[in-house]
Scaffold this active site. Structure first.
Site, PDB file in Angstrom:
ATOM      1  N   HIS A  52       5.661   5.935   2.359  1.00 56.51           N
ATOM      2  CA  HIS A  52       4.488   6.595   1.777  1.00 56.51           C
ATOM      3  C   HIS A  52       4.126   7.841   2.586  1.00 56.51           C
ATOM      4  O   HIS A  52       4.415   7.918   3.790  1.00 56.51           O
ATOM      5  CB  HIS A  52       3.287   5.642   1.787  1.00 56.51           C
ATOM      6  CG  HIS A  52       3.361   4.567   0.750  1.00 56.51           C
ATOM      7  ND1 HIS A  52       2.275   3.825   0.371  1.00 56.51           N
ATOM      8  CD2 HIS A  52       4.409   4.117   0.015  1.00 56.51           C
ATOM      9  CE1 HIS A  52       2.640   2.945  -0.557  1.00 56.51           C
ATOM     10  NE2 HIS A  52       3.937   3.103  -0.794  1.00 56.51           N
ATOM     11  N   GLU A  54       1.329   8.912   3.790  1.00 55.93           N
ATOM     12  CA  GLU A  54       0.441   8.725   4.939  1.00 55.93           C
ATOM     13  C   GLU A  54       1.211   8.184   6.154  1.00 55.93           C
ATOM     14  O   GLU A  54       0.950   8.590   7.294  1.00 55.93           O
ATOM     15  CB  GLU A  54      -0.687   7.732   4.609  1.00 55.93           C
ATOM     16  CG  GLU A  54      -1.595   8.168   3.482  1.00 55.93           C
ATOM     17  CD  GLU A  54      -1.167   7.587   2.145  1.00 55.93           C
ATOM     18  OE1 GLU A  54       0.030   7.668   1.796  1.00 55.93           O
ATOM     19  OE2 GLU A  54      -2.029   7.059   1.434  1.00 55.93           O
ATOM     20  N   CYS A  82      -3.259   3.167  -0.142  1.00 55.61           N
ATOM     21  CA  CYS A  82      -3.039   1.762  -0.502  1.00 55.61           C
ATOM     22  C   CYS A  82      -3.381   0.885   0.709  1.00 55.61           C
ATOM     23  O   CYS A  82      -3.749   1.391   1.773  1.00 55.61           O
ATOM     24  CB  CYS A  82      -1.576   1.560  -0.908  1.00 55.61           C
ATOM     25  SG  CYS A  82      -0.437   1.660   0.488  1.00 55.61           S
ATOM     26  N   CYS A  85      -1.258   1.703   3.873  1.00 57.45           N
ATOM     27  CA  CYS A  85      -1.639   2.956   4.538  1.00 57.45           C
ATOM     28  C   CYS A  85      -3.045   2.862   5.137  1.00 57.45           C
ATOM     29  O   CYS A  85      -3.287   3.392   6.224  1.00 57.45           O
ATOM     30  CB  CYS A  85      -1.523   4.115   3.559  1.00 57.45           C
ATOM     31  SG  CYS A  85       0.198   4.404   3.078  1.00 57.45           S
TER      32      CYS A  85
HETATM   33 ZN   LIG Z   1       0.338   3.844   0.886  1.00 56.39          ZN
END
Ligand SMILES: [Zn+2]
Length: 162
Positions: A52, A54, A82, A85
């Site tokens: 991801h 982040e 999410c 993260c």
């Molecule tokens: Zn995430």
């Protein structure tokens, strides 16, 4: 540089993800007026559920600053973080998170749950809705194109008679 300028940077990273055929999410981490970490979604490219935006930006910022505590930093991301993260944001002690679009299915900063309001030892401040429309429009366009593309692929067509 202000929130809007840094979100524009995150948005341009999201566009880079889209160019690779990735769901367009981009992230930058700043300390003061300096960008110390950048990331964009690379799940398909890296074949990893962990890739991801982040996570990459946090990793880069830790390396750039020479430590795992990002307690002077702000994280800017085009889509609501999410649970993974948001957990990484807590682990890195990032005190401030700015995001664009909400994520009704996976968002862990407000939409599905509010991880930062729970009984952890760290409570980042959250600002939402910065460049929300641009961030959401990029995601919408990506999924629209994907649907068109999938429909045009023979293997995705339903067999005749169904
Ligand atoms: Zn995430």
């Amino acid at each position: 540089m202000e929130d809007l300028d840094f979100m524009r940077e995150a948005l341009s990273l999201a566009r880079q993800a889209a160019e690779l055929g990735e769901v367009p999410v981009g992230c930058v981490i700043t300390r003061g007026t300096e960008i110390v970490g950048r990331g964009y979604n690379r799940r398909e490219t890296d074949k990893s559920a962990l890739a991801h935006a982040e996570i990459q930006a946090i990793d880069e910022a830790c390396r750039a600053l020479g430590g795992w505590r990002l307690w002077e930093c702000t994280l800017y991301v085009t889509l609501e973080p999410c649970a993974m993260c948001a957990g990484a944001i807590l682990s890195a002690r990032i005190p401030r998170v700015v995001y664009g679009a909400s994520d009704r299915k996976f968002g862990a900063c407000r939409s599905v749950c509010s991880l930062f309001d729970m009984n952890f030892n760290h409570h980042p401040q959250v600002v939402s809705g910065i460049l929300e429309e641009e961030s959401a429009a990029l995601l919408r366009a990506f999924f629209q194109n994907l649907r068109v593309e999938l429909r045009s692929r023979p293997k995705w067509r339903k067999p005749a008679g169904e």
